[in-house]
Write a protein that holds these residues in place. Structure first.
Motif, PDB file in Angstrom:
ATOM      1  N   GLU A  55       0.815  -1.218   0.000  1.00 31.28           N
ATOM      2  CA  GLU A  55       0.000   0.000   0.000  1.00 31.28           C
ATOM      3  C   GLU A  55       0.852   1.273   0.000  1.00 31.28           C
ATOM      4  OE1 GLU A  55      -2.297   0.483   3.661  1.00 31.28           O
ATOM      5  OE2 GLU A  55      -0.998  -1.010   4.586  1.00 31.28           O
ATOM      6  N   LYS A  56       2.100   1.187   0.494  1.00 33.24           N
ATOM      7  CA  LYS A  56       2.982   2.351   0.449  1.00 33.24           C
ATOM      8  C   LYS A  56       3.576   2.552  -0.938  1.00 33.24           C
ATOM      9  CE  LYS A  56       4.242   1.791   5.317  1.00 33.24           C
ATOM     10  NZ  LYS A  56       5.354   1.526   6.274  1.00 33.24           N
ATOM     11  N   LYS A  57       3.422   1.530  -1.775  1.00 34.29           N
ATOM     12  CA  LYS A  57       3.853   1.555  -3.179  1.00 34.29           C
ATOM     13  C   LYS A  57       5.344   1.842  -3.325  1.00 34.29           C
ATOM     14  CE  LYS A  57      -0.764   2.869  -4.728  1.00 34.29           C
ATOM     15  NZ  LYS A  57      -1.598   3.812  -5.480  1.00 34.29           N
ATOM     16  N   GLN A  58       6.114   1.392  -2.335  1.00 32.88           N
ATOM     17  CA  GLN A  58       7.569   1.537  -2.382  1.00 32.88           C
ATOM     18  C   GLN A  58       8.256   0.192  -2.565  1.00 32.88           C
ATOM     19  OE1 GLN A  58       8.432   3.533   1.305  1.00 32.88           O
ATOM     20  NE2 GLN A  58       7.746   5.524   0.576  1.00 32.88           N
ATOM     21  N   GLY A  59       7.488  -0.840  -2.654  1.00 34.85           N
ATOM     22  CA  GLY A  59       8.049  -2.181  -2.810  1.00 34.85           C
ATOM     23  C   GLY A  59       6.925  -3.191  -2.819  1.00 34.85           C
ATOM     24  N   GLY A  60       7.303  -4.456  -2.816  1.00 32.46           N
ATOM     25  CA  GLY A  60       6.275  -5.482  -2.854  1.00 32.46           C
ATOM     26  C   GLY A  60       6.874  -6.857  -2.667  1.00 32.46           C
ATOM     27  N   TRP A  61       6.105  -7.856  -3.082  1.00 30.10           N
ATOM     28  CA  TRP A  61       6.497  -9.247  -2.895  1.00 30.10           C
ATOM     29  C   TRP A  61       6.186 -10.019  -4.162  1.00 30.10           C
ATOM     30  CZ3 TRP A  61       3.414  -6.318   0.250  1.00 30.10           C
ATOM     31  CH2 TRP A  61       3.958  -5.938   1.485  1.00 30.10           C
ATOM     32  N   ARG A  62       6.939 -11.090  -4.364  1.00 28.12           N
ATOM     33  CA  ARG A  62       6.743 -11.934  -5.540  1.00 28.12           C
ATOM     34  C   ARG A  62       6.808 -13.388  -5.096  1.00 28.12           C
ATOM     35  NH1 ARG A  62       9.504 -14.913  -9.415  1.00 28.12           N
ATOM     36  NH2 ARG A  62       8.788 -14.663 -11.573  1.00 28.12           N
ATOM     37  N   GLY A  63       5.886 -14.198  -5.569  1.00 23.21           N
ATOM     38  CA  GLY A  63       5.917 -15.608  -5.220  1.00 23.21           C
ATOM     39  C   GLY A  63       4.903 -16.404  -6.005  1.00 23.21           C
ATOM     40  N   MET A  64       5.040 -17.714  -5.934  1.00 21.94           N
ATOM     41  CA  MET A  64       4.067 -18.607  -6.542  1.00 21.94           C
ATOM     42  C   MET A  64       3.066 -19.032  -5.483  1.00 21.94           C
ATOM     43  SD  MET A  64       6.242 -21.044  -9.116  1.00 21.94           S
ATOM     44  CE  MET A  64       4.730 -21.897  -9.587  1.00 21.94           C
ATOM     45  N   ILE A  65       1.798 -19.063  -5.828  1.00 21.97           N
ATOM     46  CA  ILE A  65       0.766 -19.422  -4.868  1.00 21.97           C
ATOM     47  C   ILE A  65       0.788 -20.915  -4.583  1.00 21.97           C
ATOM     48  CG2 ILE A  65      -1.712 -19.504  -4.493  1.00 21.97           C
ATOM     49  CD1 ILE A  65      -1.981 -16.949  -5.928  1.00 21.97           C
ATOM     50  N   GLY A  66       1.029 -21.723  -5.560  1.00 24.44           N
ATOM     51  CA  GLY A  66       1.052 -23.168  -5.360  1.00 24.44           C
ATOM     52  C   GLY A  66       0.891 -23.881  -6.674  1.00 24.44           C
ATOM     53  N   SER A  89       2.188 -16.437   2.221  1.00 29.30           N
ATOM     54  CA  SER A  89       2.145 -15.695   3.468  1.00 29.30           C
ATOM     55  C   SER A  89       3.102 -14.508   3.447  1.00 29.30           C
ATOM     56  CB  SER A  89       2.489 -16.633   4.637  1.00 29.30           C
ATOM     57  OG  SER A  89       2.441 -15.934   5.866  1.00 29.30           O
ATOM     58  N   ILE A  90       2.626 -13.366   3.958  1.00 35.77           N
ATOM     59  CA  ILE A  90       3.418 -12.137   4.024  1.00 35.77           C
ATOM     60  C   ILE A  90       3.548 -11.721   5.487  1.00 35.77           C
ATOM     61  CG2 ILE A  90       3.620  -9.749   3.292  1.00 35.77           C
ATOM     62  CD1 ILE A  90       3.704 -11.663   0.970  1.00 35.77           C
ATOM     63  N   ASN A  91       4.769 -11.589   5.978  1.00 34.55           N
ATOM     64  CA  ASN A  91       5.014 -11.110   7.330  1.00 34.55           C
ATOM     65  C   ASN A  91       5.291  -9.612   7.278  1.00 34.55           C
ATOM     66  OD1 ASN A  91       4.971 -13.633   8.952  1.00 34.55           O
ATOM     67  ND2 ASN A  91       6.648 -14.204   7.606  1.00 34.55           N
ATOM     68  N   SER A  92       4.219  -8.832   7.377  1.00 40.83           N
ATOM     69  CA  SER A  92       4.348  -7.379   7.287  1.00 40.83           C
ATOM     70  C   SER A  92       3.054  -6.740   7.772  1.00 40.83           C
ATOM     71  CB  SER A  92       4.622  -6.951   5.842  1.00 40.83           C
ATOM     72  OG  SER A  92       4.633  -5.539   5.725  1.00 40.83           O
ATOM     73  N   ASP A  93       3.156  -5.540   8.350  1.00 39.95           N
ATOM     74  CA  ASP A  93       1.953  -4.800   8.705  1.00 39.95           C
ATOM     75  C   ASP A  93       1.477  -3.930   7.545  1.00 39.95           C
ATOM     76  OD1 ASP A  93       3.884  -2.849   8.677  1.00 39.95           O
ATOM     77  OD2 ASP A  93       3.620  -2.225  10.759  1.00 39.95           O
ATOM     78  N   GLU A  94       2.228  -3.965   6.431  1.00 39.83           N
ATOM     79  CA  GLU A  94       1.818  -3.260   5.222  1.00 39.83           C
ATOM     80  C   GLU A  94       0.941  -4.191   4.389  1.00 39.83           C
ATOM     81  OE1 GLU A  94       3.683  -0.943   1.301  1.00 39.83           O
ATOM     82  OE2 GLU A  94       5.015  -1.867   2.791  1.00 39.83           O
ATOM     83  N   LEU A  95      -0.248  -3.741   4.066  1.00 44.61           N
ATOM     84  CA  LEU A  95      -1.202  -4.548   3.307  1.00 44.61           C
ATOM     85  C   LEU A  95      -1.108  -4.212   1.816  1.00 44.61           C
ATOM     86  CD1 LEU A  95      -4.291  -4.471   5.704  1.00 44.61           C
ATOM     87  CD2 LEU A  95      -2.460  -6.163   5.536  1.00 44.61           C
ATOM     88  N   PRO A  96      -1.701  -5.048   0.965  1.00 43.92           N
ATOM     89  CA  PRO A  96      -1.534  -4.834  -0.480  1.00 43.92           C
ATOM     90  C   PRO A  96      -2.387  -3.691  -1.024  1.00 43.92           C
ATOM     91  CG  PRO A  96      -2.959  -6.713  -0.081  1.00 43.92           C
ATOM     92  CD  PRO A  96      -2.428  -6.296   1.255  1.00 43.92           C
ATOM     93  N   ALA A  97      -1.824  -2.978  -1.989  1.00 39.40           N
ATOM     94  CA  ALA A  97      -2.584  -1.982  -2.750  1.00 39.40           C
ATOM     95  C   ALA A  97      -3.140  -2.624  -4.014  1.00 39.40           C
ATOM     96  CB  ALA A  97      -1.700  -0.795  -3.116  1.00 39.40           C
TER      97      ALA A  97
END
Length: 208
Positions: A55-66, A89-97
């Motif tokens: 949501e801060k739009k300064q970074g993100g995450w990449r992965g395969m769901i399964g 799973s994401i270990n962060s208090d920042e939620l997705p935008a």
């Protein structure tokens, strides 16, 4: 002068008071969440890629769901107790935008992709604390911290919120678009049971 029994009683009361104060402390904020996928029974899909923008739009995450997404209990609905399966799973208090997902539908041998925006309203629902316990061990599971994507073979995506103590709550639906794969791409085969069902009933459109 305080006798031993009185002294022990005072110490006990202080400990109980301390524990009570600690128990009533402010609830911990949401700092871990997941994005999970599910497909209708027999209409198997395989996740390919997931890109998440914070949501801060300064970074993100990449992965395969399964490799193989879990399936619902019915070919014609999302009913069932399925949750947190095929999750990332994401270990962060920042939620997705927003996030981008691409997946393969094995029933009709098509690949779909879509960028999905996550509204502030959905993020607020994820952060909302609920004093709720459930399950055999009566665990406190206060957040709707899983975004569940129902991936239908016609490319429709049903976006749900759920959590350890919460059933699927539909937020919205979006239509993905077909993605052109390489000419030599080979789709994995369905199981014999799933293929028999698809051969008999086909691949419906617009029911999920």
């Amino acid at each position: 002068m305080i006798n031993a029994k009185t002294f022990l009683l005072i110490i006990f009361c202080l400990l109980v008071s301390s524990c009570s104060t600690e128990y009533q402390a402010e609830p911990q904020e949401l700092d871990e969440w997941t994005i999970s996928t599910i497909s209708p029974k027999y209409y198997t899909v395989r996740g390919d890629i997931l890109l998440i923008v914070g949501e801060k739009k300064q970074g993100g995450w990449r992965g395969m769901i399964g490799k193989t997404t879990m399936e619902s209990e019915s070919p014609l609905s999302w009913d069932g107790g399925e949750r947190f399966h095929s999750g990332y799973s994401i270990n962060s208090d920042e939620l997705p935008a927003s996030f981008y997902i691409r997946w393969h539908s094995l029933a009709n041998k098509k690949t779909y992709n879509k960028t999905i925006k996550v509204s502030e309203d959905v993020r607020n629902k994820m952060r909302e604390y609920h004093d709720i316990r459930c399950g055999y061990y009566d665990l406190l599971l206060p957040y709707k911290n899983n975004i569940l994507l129902g991936l239908a073979p016609d490319g429709m995506i049903s976006v749900f919120l759920n959590g350890g103590c919460f059933d699927n709550e539909l937020q919205f639906k979006v239509q993905a678009v077909e993605y052109k794969v390489a000419d030599d791409f080979v789709y994995p085969e369905l199981s014999e049971e799933a293929q028999a069902y698809v051969d008999e009933h086909g691949v419906p459109v617009g029911i999920w």
